[in-house]
Motif scaffolding. Sequence first.
Motif, short mmCIF file in Angstrom:
data_model
loop_
_atom_site.label_atom_id
_atom_site.label_comp_id
_atom_site.label_asym_id
_atom_site.label_seq_id
_atom_site.Cartn_x
_atom_site.Cartn_y
_atom_site.Cartn_z
N SER A 1 0.82 -1.21 0.00
CA SER A 1 0.00 0.00 0.00
C SER A 1 0.85 1.26 0.00
O SER A 1 0.49 2.27 -0.61
CB SER A 1 -0.92 0.02 1.23
OG SER A 1 -1.79 -1.08 1.21
N TYR B 1 -11.17 1.46 4.76
CA TYR B 1 -10.81 0.05 4.93
C TYR B 1 -11.91 -0.73 5.64
O TYR B 1 -12.10 -1.93 5.38
CB TYR B 1 -9.49 -0.08 5.72
CG TYR B 1 -8.28 0.31 4.91
CD1 TYR B 1 -8.01 -0.30 3.69
CD2 TYR B 1 -7.40 1.29 5.36
CE1 TYR B 1 -6.90 0.06 2.94
CE2 TYR B 1 -6.29 1.67 4.61
CZ TYR B 1 -6.05 1.04 3.40
OH TYR B 1 -4.95 1.40 2.66
N THR C 1 -9.48 4.84 -0.73
CA THR C 1 -9.27 3.50 -0.19
C THR C 1 -10.28 2.51 -0.75
O THR C 1 -9.92 1.39 -1.15
CB THR C 1 -9.38 3.52 1.35
OG1 THR C 1 -8.23 4.17 1.87
CG2 THR C 1 -9.44 2.11 1.91
N THR D 1 -8.19 0.16 -3.10
CA THR D 1 -8.01 -1.12 -2.40
C THR D 1 -9.18 -2.06 -2.68
O THR D 1 -9.01 -3.13 -3.25
CB THR D 1 -7.86 -0.91 -0.88
OG1 THR D 1 -6.70 -0.12 -0.62
CG2 THR D 1 -7.69 -2.24 -0.17
N MET E 1 -4.86 -5.19 -4.91
CA MET E 1 -4.95 -5.32 -3.45
C MET E 1 -5.88 -6.45 -3.03
O MET E 1 -5.62 -7.16 -2.05
CB MET E 1 -5.43 -3.99 -2.86
CG MET E 1 -4.49 -2.83 -3.12
SD MET E 1 -2.82 -3.11 -2.48
CE MET E 1 -3.14 -3.06 -0.72
N SER F 1 5.14 -3.15 -4.16
CA SER F 1 3.90 -2.78 -4.85
C SER F 1 3.98 -3.13 -6.33
O SER F 1 2.99 -3.53 -6.94
CB SER F 1 3.62 -1.28 -4.68
OG SER F 1 4.67 -0.52 -5.22
#
Length: 492
Positions: free
Chosen positions: A53, A84, A245, A249, A255, A345
């Motif tokens: 991240s 998250y 996020t 994500t 992710m 990453s």
Amino acid sequence: MSATQILLLIGAYFLVLILISYLTGKNDSNADFFKAGKQSPWFVVAFGMVGASLSGVTFISVPGWVEDSQFTYMQVVLGYLFGYFVVAFVLLPLYYRLNLTSIYEYLLERFGKVSHKTGAFFFFISRVLGASFRLYLVAIVLQQFVFDDLGIRFEFTVVISILLIWLYTNKGGIKTIVWTDTLQTLFMIVAVVLSIVFINQELGWSFGELLASDELKGYNDWLVTDSFLDRSHFVKSFVGGMFITICMTGLDQDMMQKNLTCKSLKDAKKNMVSFSFVLVGVNFLFLLLGALLFIFSKRNGVGIPLMDGTPKTDLLFPEIAMNGDLGLALSITFMLGLIAAAYSSADSALTSLTTSFCVDFLNVQQKDDAEQKKIRKRTHVVMSLMLILVIIAFKYILSSNVIDSLLTVAGYTYGPLLGLFAFGILTKHKIHDGYVWVVALLSVSIIVLIANIPSSYLGGYQLGYELLPLNGLLTFFGLWLIKKREKINTDQ
């Protein structure tokens, strides 16, 4: 630290990663490459995701941003935290219930083929740009402090970087990355902590004296509430961070692919929640390091390094670490942290691009195992070549701070994904699938136009990260316009 010493350090580092790849990639199966056999321990995934991240962008660009923005980035980070939780308790249950390999398969089941391809396409563009931003930053650092001295061109630096990533991800894929990311996260966190310690000692401070110093107080303003017109106002930064996020994500194959390797949904949730709190603390350390770097540079007359004749604050950390006469220990610490941050990453990005392209565009799951493996390996090579070309292009077109550029681009490319998934989850409507790509392109086009409106035309209002949720809202509205009308039963 000499160029030869740095090359030896990089070589030793990659030998360790290749050894991990050998141990985890013995099976060389598609199941391991795409899902790691769904046997990854949740705490290993959680720790490794910290490095994935943060990346090389955070390692260099966040500290370099402190002079201009102070600690206001923490407003965005707090938004990340809430985002998250949305990922853990809304999106992960959906993905596990459908047993997805690529998360964009949800769009196929919910809406149809065009929605599926549209979602995968926007991820593809987002991840290519995001991964290239990150690797570009590391490549220019290696170029300035290593390869320029050896007379090696920037283009060759990029090729070598991608080749090394390809070597240790080619067989094991996500199974390898779960474990290499763990090692790389450890190196990165140790590097930032030791850098703070070494620079603080050079300044003659204890940690407590650093926190109480007037010089630090000149950098640690983080809450912007004076004017809502300000681009960095708390509400705009917080909401933008939350949606960044959710998109970068929760709606990102890169992710989510790691999370989908956990043994169960319960483990995946534990991974996401624990990781989110650790990430907040680590981001604070990076900002603290940034303040220390600028304090040190002003005390010791260290100028902002130039790149192509232009001052570039992203290069202040490497300048002090490599040329600041603070000793070999700091130089080694910095290089290990930089390499770890960059490749933790980039390797997962390369793997997720390969996975998404194979599953979402080539329908590899419909072919026999031998053919799947051939397609996967060819695609892995093609994705590597594409990253090389994009990174080289960035050298000639990128001018602003990299972390700011990355988050700005996210507002354009992740918006359609946000709108598609939100419409699918929050409504039960069917849509005219064939028009989805039109809605997505129109939404992005409108956002680009809005983003380029001068603030003077908006009464001084400065647009920021709120462009991402606005983009998603526009896509949602467009999907509403193309929803199918429910048939009314007139039989009595």
